[in-house]
Write an enzyme that holds these catalytic residues in place. Structure first.
Site, mmCIF file in Angstrom:
data_model
loop_
_atom_site.group_PDB
_atom_site.id
_atom_site.type_symbol
_atom_site.label_atom_id
_atom_site.label_comp_id
_atom_site.label_asym_id
_atom_site.label_seq_id
_atom_site.Cartn_x
_atom_site.Cartn_y
_atom_site.Cartn_z
ATOM 1 N N SER A 179 0.796 -1.229 0.000
ATOM 2 C CA SER A 179 0.000 0.000 0.000
ATOM 3 C C SER A 179 0.828 1.278 0.000
ATOM 4 O O SER A 179 0.368 2.301 -0.501
ATOM 5 C CB SER A 179 -0.973 -0.006 1.172
ATOM 6 N N HIS A 207 -5.454 -3.182 -3.039
ATOM 7 C CA HIS A 207 -5.148 -2.215 -4.103
ATOM 8 C C HIS A 207 -5.146 -2.829 -5.501
ATOM 9 O O HIS A 207 -4.897 -2.134 -6.476
ATOM 10 C CB HIS A 207 -3.802 -1.537 -3.829
ATOM 11 N N LYS A 239 -11.651 1.235 -2.018
ATOM 12 C CA LYS A 239 -10.612 1.773 -2.898
ATOM 13 C C LYS A 239 -11.140 1.817 -4.335
ATOM 14 O O LYS A 239 -11.987 2.629 -4.626
ATOM 15 C CB LYS A 239 -9.330 0.993 -2.690
HETATM 16 C C1 LIG Z 1 -6.756 -0.063 3.007
HETATM 17 C C2 LIG Z 1 -6.190 -1.392 3.324
HETATM 18 C C3 LIG Z 1 -6.802 -2.225 4.266
HETATM 19 C C4 LIG Z 1 -7.931 -1.767 5.131
HETATM 20 O O1 LIG Z 1 -9.122 -1.673 4.449
HETATM 21 P P1 LIG Z 1 -10.278 -0.725 5.017
HETATM 22 O O2 LIG Z 1 -11.488 -1.179 4.337
HETATM 23 O O3 LIG Z 1 -9.869 0.670 4.676
HETATM 24 O O4 LIG Z 1 -10.320 -0.946 6.512
HETATM 25 C C5 LIG Z 1 -6.289 -3.488 4.428
HETATM 26 N N1 LIG Z 1 -5.210 -3.915 3.726
HETATM 27 C C6 LIG Z 1 -4.584 -3.123 2.848
HETATM 28 C C7 LIG Z 1 -3.394 -3.638 2.099
HETATM 29 C C8 LIG Z 1 -5.044 -1.832 2.621
HETATM 30 O O5 LIG Z 1 -4.401 -1.030 1.772
#
Ligand SMILES: *Cc1c(COP(=O)(O)O)cnc(C)c1O
Length: 392
Positions: A179, A207, A239
């Site tokens: 991320s 992602h 996302k």
């Molecule tokens: C954003 C993210 C999460 C968390 O997801 P949310 O729905 O925002 O709680 C988990 N793992 C990764 C790799 C992320 O980038």
């Protein structure tokens, strides 16, 4: 020292080390242009990679479902909060990622906690990439299994750990796309290792879902890995899908076990059904508007070419996450502020989110950006980064 004194000291320390975190007040929908304090900014830091968060069709589905189902879900999934819309979305997600079943969680953070602590416990071990998302690290700790972190994307280091492990059961967990770095995990190699050493493999594709693969089904589609090779897939909806929540996909035993054991699934209110309806629409748009993925790919190439031409400190990434490595936290913050003055929104990512002395500007691209906007950004970055006095 009292707890409150300790907190005050921590905040002061953060301030002096340029590690204090503050929130911006956004006064507009999420998009390429966002409004803060009455001023418009070009946004290069959201995870809305495909521009679906404010898509008219997604909004329409959300509104329609709010009319039909109200707002609150009323209770947890296992009491009576599991609506037909949640269920329909689970079925659509399972089909989309080509796995037998999928289960919705309220957030990705909770999905990770729930999965890891359901799968492993005290006499087991969980192997995690050093740069895994905080939620996966926390999940490992919560599970009480032995948490063994291996050097970033280092398959040999992982193999050594697996060979010497005395654990009863082994779980390997990795981000698909990292991320804060944007690089990709060697999932095929990891899957071979998992099979060789009798470990289970879980990929967090937060992602990659929506962005990678022919149909947008993520990293595992791109790498042609089926549910035998990667039995546990986690994806988020906040996302590229532009809504909120997360899902876990896998076989029947996995999903039924999560429903029965995952505390972050059981002991929390289901998300509003309208979120599920909106997500069903984004899932369709992903497929009908595949130009969004194509456009994003072009913008990534365009950005990297331009950034290389003006010698920006690009990191090795082929994805929508294109961080510039700055190093020093104060410098990164100063740069981010200078960019903001010039009308660009790019956040400085600092320790402990990233390792010491690797503070960075985390630039993210979206299908809604234009090449002109990317060029403008590059021009500004070239001037600011090559200027010696930006930390003044
Ligand atoms: C954003 C993210 C999460 C968390 O997801 P949310 O729905 O925002 O709680 C988990 N793992 C990764 C790799 C992320 O980038």
């Amino acid at each position: 020292m009292s707890i409150i004194e300790r907190l005050k000291q921590n905040l002061q320390e953060r301030e002096t080390k340029a590690l204090y975190r503050r929130r911006k007040l956004i006064q507009s929908p999420q998009g390429v242009r966002v409004c803060i304090d009455g001023r418009e900014y070009l946004n290069f830091c959201s995870n809305d990679y495909l521009g679906l968060a404010n898509h008219p069709e997604v909004i329409k589905s959300f509104q329609q479902a709010a009319n039909d189902f109200g707002v609150g879900s009323g209770s947890a999934h296992l009491i009576n909060g599991h609506s037909v819309l949640h269920h329909e979305l689970e079925e659509a997600l399972a089909e989309f990622v080509n796995r037998p079943r999928a289960l919705l969680f309220s957030t990705g953070y909770m999905a990770n906690l729930g999965v890891v602590s359901t799968l492993v416990g005290r006499s087991d071990a969980v192997f995690e990439d050093r740069l895994n998302h905080a939620s996966l690290i926390d999940a490992g700790i919560l599970s009480r299994a032995k948490l063994q972190r291996y050097a970033h994307n280092d398959v040999n280091a992982l193999q050594q750990l697996l060979i010497s492990s005395q654990a009863k059961e082994k779980l390997i967990v990795t981000d698909g796309i990292f991320s804060m770095d944007g690089d990709v995990a060697p999932v095929s190699d990891l899957s071979r290792l998992a099979q060789k050493y009798d470990a289970l493999l879980m990929v967090d594709d937060a992602h990659g879902i929506g962005v990678l693969g022919q149909r947008g089904a993520g990293l595992l589609e791109q790498e042609n890995l089926n549910s035998q090779q990667v039995p546990i897939l986690m994806g988020t909806l906040g996302k590229a899908l532009g809504t909120s929540g997360a899902f876990v996909a896998g076989d029947d035993v996995l999903i039924e076990s999560l429903i029965n054991n995952a505390r972050s699934y059981i002991y929390t209110t289901a998300t509003p059904p309208a979120i599920a309806a909106a997500t069903l629409t984004s899932l369709q748009l992903l497929q009908t508007e595949s130009w969004r993925r194509e456009k994003l790919k072009q913008l990534i190439q365009h950005f990297r070419k331009g950034a290389n031409e003006c010698s920006l400190p690009l990191m090795e990434s082929a994805t929508a996450i294109q961080p510039l490595l700055i190093g020093n936290s104060s410098k990164a913050v100063a740069l981010s502020e200078r960019l903001k003055k010039k009308g660009y929104l790019i956040s400085a990512i600092r320790p402990p989110t990233v390792p010491e002395e690797t503070a960075r500007l985390r630039i993210t691209l979206s299908a809604e950006h234009s090449e002109e906007q990317v060029d403008q950004l590059l021009e500004t970055l070239a001037i600011l980064i090559n200027m010696a006095d930006y930390d003044g």
